[in-house]
Design a protein around this motif. Structure first.
Motif, PDB file in Angstrom:
ATOM      1  N   MET A 181       0.837  -1.200   0.000  1.00  0.00           N
ATOM      2  CA  MET A 181       0.000   0.000   0.000  1.00  0.00           C
ATOM      3  C   MET A 181       0.876   1.256   0.000  1.00  0.00           C
ATOM      4  O   MET A 181       0.999   1.966   1.002  1.00  0.00           O
ATOM      5  CB  MET A 181      -0.929  -0.021   1.215  1.00  0.00           C
ATOM      6  N   ILE A 183       1.054   4.710  -0.623  1.00  0.00           N
ATOM      7  CA  ILE A 183       0.079   5.804  -0.729  1.00  0.00           C
ATOM      8  C   ILE A 183       0.807   7.142  -0.740  1.00  0.00           C
ATOM      9  O   ILE A 183       1.689   7.387   0.094  1.00  0.00           O
ATOM     10  CB  ILE A 183      -0.921   5.749   0.450  1.00  0.00           C
ATOM     11  N   ILE A 205      -5.168   3.342   4.509  1.00  0.00           N
ATOM     12  CA  ILE A 205      -5.717   4.448   3.716  1.00  0.00           C
ATOM     13  C   ILE A 205      -6.229   5.546   4.638  1.00  0.00           C
ATOM     14  O   ILE A 205      -5.983   6.740   4.420  1.00  0.00           O
ATOM     15  CB  ILE A 205      -6.843   3.925   2.796  1.00  0.00           C
ATOM     16  N   ALA A 210      -7.155   9.818   4.351  1.00  0.00           N
ATOM     17  CA  ALA A 210      -8.338   9.748   3.494  1.00  0.00           C
ATOM     18  C   ALA A 210      -9.615   9.740   4.324  1.00  0.00           C
ATOM     19  O   ALA A 210      -9.692   9.069   5.356  1.00  0.00           O
ATOM     20  CB  ALA A 210      -8.270   8.504   2.621  1.00  0.00           C
ATOM     21  N   VAL A 213     -13.293   7.589  -0.558  1.00  0.00           N
ATOM     22  CA  VAL A 213     -12.560   6.748  -1.510  1.00  0.00           C
ATOM     23  C   VAL A 213     -13.294   6.720  -2.846  1.00  0.00           C
ATOM     24  O   VAL A 213     -14.523   6.584  -2.896  1.00  0.00           O
ATOM     25  CB  VAL A 213     -12.402   5.307  -0.969  1.00  0.00           C
ATOM     26  N   TYR A 278      -9.141   9.346  -1.403  1.00  0.00           N
ATOM     27  CA  TYR A 278      -8.174   8.360  -1.876  1.00  0.00           C
ATOM     28  C   TYR A 278      -8.691   7.805  -3.202  1.00  0.00           C
ATOM     29  O   TYR A 278      -9.748   7.161  -3.247  1.00  0.00           O
ATOM     30  CB  TYR A 278      -8.014   7.231  -0.863  1.00  0.00           C
ATOM     31  N   HIS A 280      -8.040   5.288  -6.320  1.00  0.00           N
ATOM     32  CA  HIS A 280      -7.208   4.135  -6.682  1.00  0.00           C
ATOM     33  C   HIS A 280      -7.796   3.401  -7.882  1.00  0.00           C
ATOM     34  O   HIS A 280      -9.004   3.381  -8.111  1.00  0.00           O
ATOM     35  CB  HIS A 280      -7.023   3.186  -5.496  1.00  0.00           C
TER      36      HIS A 280
END
Length: 331
Positions: A181, A183, A205, A210, A213, A278, A280
């Motif tokens: 992870m 980040i 996260i 964050a 998400v 966040y 992704h």
């Protein structure tokens, strides 16, 4: 071993197929020569002219005796002292015992349309097209002689039979090298990184700051990586983190073009509520930074080039499709 054959253009352009084999002999004589045991190789000249146009002057073929040359290709920038490696079910891939180091090849066009040098590993496989090659990528640390394996499922290289590979070289261009992870905060309201798999990943996260998400993965991503999206959604809810799912196909410019602005709208909505988002995809290298760039351009009034530069300062491995991003944001 190399040989150059010259053909009159009229014959070459009108020819359908040329069958041939390699042989080992002496004195240039076919008498007593040892031939490849495989089926005849086939050179379809017409297909080359159809693909490259009437001005084609040269065709280069790369072959291995009784086999096919395979090449793994991966775009994944790494810091100094590190290189990408591969490990898998062939001696050329370490037989699952020790990763084999890859090398940086010449500049080429990546899956997201940019030009960059990629990691490459070339080896020979059985030319029958029957046996699949199972493998994974690793990140090799040259300083302490250690390796970190990707956490993606095993990859499978299905090499066609040699007669279906006219040039003799079969390239597998891969993407999405994910180890952990990693980040990165790329702006006040955006974090970028890879996909989570567990409740502990979601905790990371949240610990990074964050408070919302955006996931742009697709059902294909979920199925390939055995992601239980229902379970992850439930985990987000239990932890008080709102989440939006807005699928964008990986390495698909048309899907990115159709979905970029609507995906960025989710970010804008979360940001307007004062939430750090966040974003992704799978590796946090292509689709996620594309959405981040779109939001930064709209929210901060900067150019897409400046947004990319700012992101690369903290996450240098990103490689979004800038041609599509530019086209969408100019409308």
């Amino acid at each position: 071993w190399t040989v150059t054959l010259s053909l009159p253009r009229r014959i070459a352009s009108d020819s359908k197929e040329i069958e041939f084999k390699y042989a080992v002999g002496s004195g240039g004589s076919a008498v007593g020569a040892r031939y490849e045991t495989r089926n005849n190789r086939v050179l379809d000249l017409r297909s080359h002219f159809d693909r490259f146009g009437p001005d084609l002057n040269e065709i280069s073929l790369f072959h291995a005796w009784d086999g096919t040359i395979a090449r793994l290709v991966m775009f994944h920038p790494l810091p100094d002292g590190h290189q990408l490696g591969a490990i898998g079910s062939l001696p050329a891939l370490g037989d699952w015992k020790r990763p084999v180091a890859m090398g940086l090849g010449p500049e080429r066009r990546t899956l997201t349309g940019q030009r960059a040098r990629c990691w490459e590993l070339t080896f020979t496989v059985d030319g029958s097209g029957v046996r699949d090659v199972v493998y994974r990528y690793t990140q090799l640390n040259q300083t302490n002689n250690s390796a970190v394996w990707e956490r993606e499922p095993n990859r499978v290289l299905s090499v066609p039979a040699t007669y279906d590979v006219p040039t003799g070289l079969f390239e597998q261009f891969d993407g999405n090298f994910v180890t952990g992870m990693d980040i990165d905060r790329v702006s006040n309201d955006i974090l970028l990184g890879p996909y989570p798999q567990t409740a502990e990943d979601i905790d990371e996260i949240i610990a990074a700051g964050a408070r919302a998400v955006l996931n742009v993965q697709t059902e294909v991503d979920f199925r390939k990586r055995q992601i239980d999206w229902h379970l992850l959604s439930k985990c987000y809810k239990e932890k008080g983190i709102p989440v939006a799912l807005h699928p964008i196909e990986d390495f698909d410019g048309s899907s990115l073009e159709r979905n970029l602005l609507s995906a960025a709208a989710h970010v804008r909505g979360f940001a307007n509520d004062g939430r750090c988002v966040y974003i992704h995809c799978t590796a946090g290298m292509g689709r996620a930074p594309a959405v981040a760039i779109a939001h930064m351009v709209q929210a901060e009034g900067i150019s897409s080039a400046e947004a990319l530069e700012r992101i690369k300062r903290v996450r240098p491995k990103v490689g979004p499709n800038m041609s599509v991003i530019g086209r969408v944001l100019q409308r």
